[in-house]
Design an enzyme around this catalytic site. Sequence first.
Site, mmCIF file in Angstrom:
data_model
loop_
_atom_site.group_PDB
_atom_site.id
_atom_site.type_symbol
_atom_site.label_atom_id
_atom_site.label_comp_id
_atom_site.label_asym_id
_atom_site.label_seq_id
_atom_site.Cartn_x
_atom_site.Cartn_y
_atom_site.Cartn_z
ATOM 1 N N ARG A 185 -11.212 -3.956 -5.991
ATOM 2 C CA ARG A 185 -12.634 -3.881 -5.626
ATOM 3 C C ARG A 185 -13.457 -3.293 -6.777
ATOM 4 O O ARG A 185 -14.565 -3.764 -7.070
ATOM 5 C CB ARG A 185 -12.815 -3.039 -4.357
ATOM 6 C CG ARG A 185 -12.280 -3.730 -3.098
ATOM 7 C CD ARG A 185 -12.553 -2.928 -1.867
ATOM 8 N NE ARG A 185 -13.989 -2.723 -1.652
ATOM 9 C CZ ARG A 185 -14.471 -1.761 -0.850
ATOM 10 N NH1 ARG A 185 -13.624 -0.929 -0.230
ATOM 11 N NH2 ARG A 185 -15.766 -1.618 -0.681
ATOM 12 N N GLN A 190 -24.605 2.834 3.006
ATOM 13 C CA GLN A 190 -23.210 2.853 3.432
ATOM 14 C C GLN A 190 -22.329 2.278 2.322
ATOM 15 O O GLN A 190 -21.119 2.352 2.400
ATOM 16 C CB GLN A 190 -23.044 2.017 4.705
ATOM 17 C CG GLN A 190 -23.838 2.529 5.891
ATOM 18 C CD GLN A 190 -23.850 1.519 7.024
ATOM 19 O OE1 GLN A 190 -22.957 1.493 7.866
ATOM 20 N NE2 GLN A 190 -24.844 0.653 7.023
ATOM 21 N N ASP A 235 -20.756 0.906 -3.833
ATOM 22 C CA ASP A 235 -20.737 0.121 -5.080
ATOM 23 C C ASP A 235 -21.653 0.656 -6.182
ATOM 24 O O ASP A 235 -21.537 0.224 -7.329
ATOM 25 C CB ASP A 235 -21.052 -1.355 -4.783
ATOM 26 C CG ASP A 235 -22.392 -1.567 -4.067
ATOM 27 O OD1 ASP A 235 -22.481 -2.532 -3.277
ATOM 28 O OD2 ASP A 235 -23.322 -0.774 -4.305
ATOM 29 N N HIS A 293 -21.114 7.107 2.660
ATOM 30 C CA HIS A 293 -19.699 6.711 2.727
ATOM 31 C C HIS A 293 -18.998 6.935 1.386
ATOM 32 O O HIS A 293 -17.935 6.366 1.119
ATOM 33 C CB HIS A 293 -19.569 5.240 3.153
ATOM 34 C CG HIS A 293 -19.914 5.020 4.588
ATOM 35 N ND1 HIS A 293 -20.048 3.769 5.135
ATOM 36 C CD2 HIS A 293 -20.184 5.883 5.597
ATOM 37 C CE1 HIS A 293 -20.378 3.878 6.418
ATOM 38 N NE2 HIS A 293 -20.468 5.144 6.715
ATOM 39 N N CYS A 317 -9.057 14.861 -5.327
ATOM 40 C CA CYS A 317 -7.652 15.290 -5.254
ATOM 41 C C CYS A 317 -7.199 15.355 -3.798
ATOM 42 O O CYS A 317 -7.917 15.893 -2.947
ATOM 43 C CB CYS A 317 -7.483 16.653 -5.911
ATOM 44 S SG CYS A 317 -5.787 17.238 -5.797
ATOM 45 N N GLY A 327 -29.154 -5.394 5.816
ATOM 46 C CA GLY A 327 -27.815 -5.892 5.508
ATOM 47 C C GLY A 327 -26.680 -5.089 6.105
ATOM 48 O O GLY A 327 -25.667 -4.844 5.445
ATOM 49 N N ASN A 377 -31.901 -8.802 8.065
ATOM 50 C CA ASN A 377 -30.483 -9.136 8.134
ATOM 51 C C ASN A 377 -30.303 -10.645 8.251
ATOM 52 O O ASN A 377 -31.200 -11.343 8.728
ATOM 53 C CB ASN A 377 -29.848 -8.438 9.346
ATOM 54 C CG ASN A 377 -28.379 -8.136 9.100
ATOM 55 O OD1 ASN A 377 -28.039 -7.373 8.201
ATOM 56 N ND2 ASN A 377 -27.517 -8.784 9.843
ATOM 57 N N ALA A 411 -31.575 -10.869 2.243
ATOM 58 C CA ALA A 411 -32.300 -9.682 1.765
ATOM 59 C C ALA A 411 -32.979 -9.965 0.430
ATOM 60 O O ALA A 411 -34.110 -9.533 0.192
ATOM 61 C CB ALA A 411 -31.320 -8.515 1.625
HETATM 62 N N1 APR Z 1 -28.898 -10.556 3.259
HETATM 63 C C1 APR Z 1 -29.043 -9.850 4.424
HETATM 64 N N2 APR Z 1 -28.014 -9.595 5.277
HETATM 65 C C2 APR Z 1 -26.814 -10.091 4.957
HETATM 66 C C3 APR Z 1 -26.582 -10.861 3.776
HETATM 67 C C4 APR Z 1 -27.696 -11.079 2.916
HETATM 68 N N3 APR Z 1 -27.577 -11.761 1.778
HETATM 69 N N4 APR Z 1 -25.262 -11.231 3.741
HETATM 70 C C5 APR Z 1 -24.688 -10.702 4.870
HETATM 71 N N5 APR Z 1 -25.620 -10.033 5.592
HETATM 72 C C6 APR Z 1 -25.429 -9.275 6.841
HETATM 73 C C7 APR Z 1 -24.349 -9.831 7.761
HETATM 74 O O1 APR Z 1 -24.908 -10.780 8.631
HETATM 75 C C8 APR Z 1 -23.881 -8.577 8.507
HETATM 76 O O2 APR Z 1 -24.653 -8.362 9.687
HETATM 77 O O3 APR Z 1 -24.970 -7.994 6.464
HETATM 78 C C9 APR Z 1 -24.172 -7.439 7.514
HETATM 79 C C10 APR Z 1 -22.940 -6.808 6.868
HETATM 80 O O4 APR Z 1 -22.219 -6.171 7.881
HETATM 81 P P1 APR Z 1 -20.746 -5.569 7.601
HETATM 82 O O5 APR Z 1 -19.949 -6.540 6.854
HETATM 83 O O6 APR Z 1 -20.260 -5.087 8.923
HETATM 84 O O7 APR Z 1 -21.020 -4.353 6.607
HETATM 85 P P2 APR Z 1 -21.640 -2.911 6.948
HETATM 86 O O8 APR Z 1 -22.535 -2.961 8.119
HETATM 87 O O9 APR Z 1 -22.191 -2.379 5.688
HETATM 88 O O10 APR Z 1 -20.305 -2.078 7.319
HETATM 89 C C11 APR Z 1 -20.454 -0.721 7.641
HETATM 90 O O11 APR Z 1 -18.075 -0.482 7.782
HETATM 91 O O12 APR Z 1 -16.147 -1.265 6.882
HETATM 92 C C12 APR Z 1 -16.936 -0.152 6.987
HETATM 93 O O13 APR Z 1 -17.260 1.679 5.517
HETATM 94 C C13 APR Z 1 -17.458 0.298 5.632
HETATM 95 O O14 APR Z 1 -19.711 0.916 4.961
HETATM 96 C C14 APR Z 1 -18.952 -0.008 5.701
HETATM 97 C C15 APR Z 1 -19.236 0.060 7.179
#
Ligand code: APR
Length: 239
Positions: free
Chosen positions: A68, A99, A102, A117, A125, A184, A210, A228
């Site tokens: 990653r 969250q 990166d 996060h 450590c 997002g 979203n 986004a």
């Molecule tokens: N623009 C806007 N929204 C987007 C885009 C985009 N280009 N691409 C994807 N999405 C949306 C998806 O539809 C989804 O609802 O972003 C969301 C991403 O959701 P997740 O994959 O669940 O990620 P996230 O909500 O950040 O996860 C939360 O979960 O796995 C753990 O610790 C990890 O921080 C993470 C937490």
Amino acid sequence: MSLEQARALVQRASSIAILTGAGISAESGIPTFRGAAGLWKQFRPEDLATPQAFRRDPNVVWEWYDWRRSQIDQAAPNAGHLALADLERRVPSLALVTQNVDGLHQKAGSRSVIEVHGSIWALRCSQCERSWVDRSVPLPLVPHCACGAMARPGVVWFGEQLPREPWLAAEKAAVGCDVFLVVGTSAAVYPAAGLADTARSAGAKVIEVNLDKTGISDMVYFSLIGLAGDILPKLVGGG
Ligand code: APR
């Protein structure tokens, strides 16, 4: 219509708080977690993102984080990240709670970033809790601390508490804002997903950007569906 109305709200706001998730980095080529080609569709979180997984097989966990890290190292901030960094320069008070681990908000120029996060560039450590930043890609070997113990990635794993100071700052930002922007995130992971309700209960207008509906879409003031990178420049752009 709602984009114009939402834009007017943002323009009038003196204090803005933002919560971002993996979706804002998707257009930079970084997979989300729960989307179609999401990480949790390819890998089992219980094998890679829990303290138990690390105790069981730290090499496998580090191999995955190293993969990653090399992906993220190649990635550039997109129009969504840049729009939020630009907004920060124009609003009296803005806090960007993410969250994401990166670091792309900081790469885009945002300075008020609260990483609830952790960060994929931070190491900690597993014994003495010392933490430091190491951006080497790839990591030469499984990293160790000066005390001799193995280091772990400085991110929050499932079942772990969020780091105290960043969390308190995130809650404070949610309670004190006029507009709370959620970008997002599937809003599936708590306590971060609960910040939108904290902000709304404190009187803020919640705006969601979203790709598709989420667990909070029914409670927000405006839900703007789309990319986004498309919507944010229109919503928060200075022009
Ligand atoms: N623009 C806007 N929204 C987007 C885009 C985009 N280009 N691409 C994807 N999405 C949306 C998806 O539809 C989804 O609802 O972003 C969301 C991403 O959701 P997740 O994959 O669940 O990620 P996230 O909500 O950040 O996860 C939360 O979960 O796995 C753990 O610790 C990890 O921080 C993470 C937490």
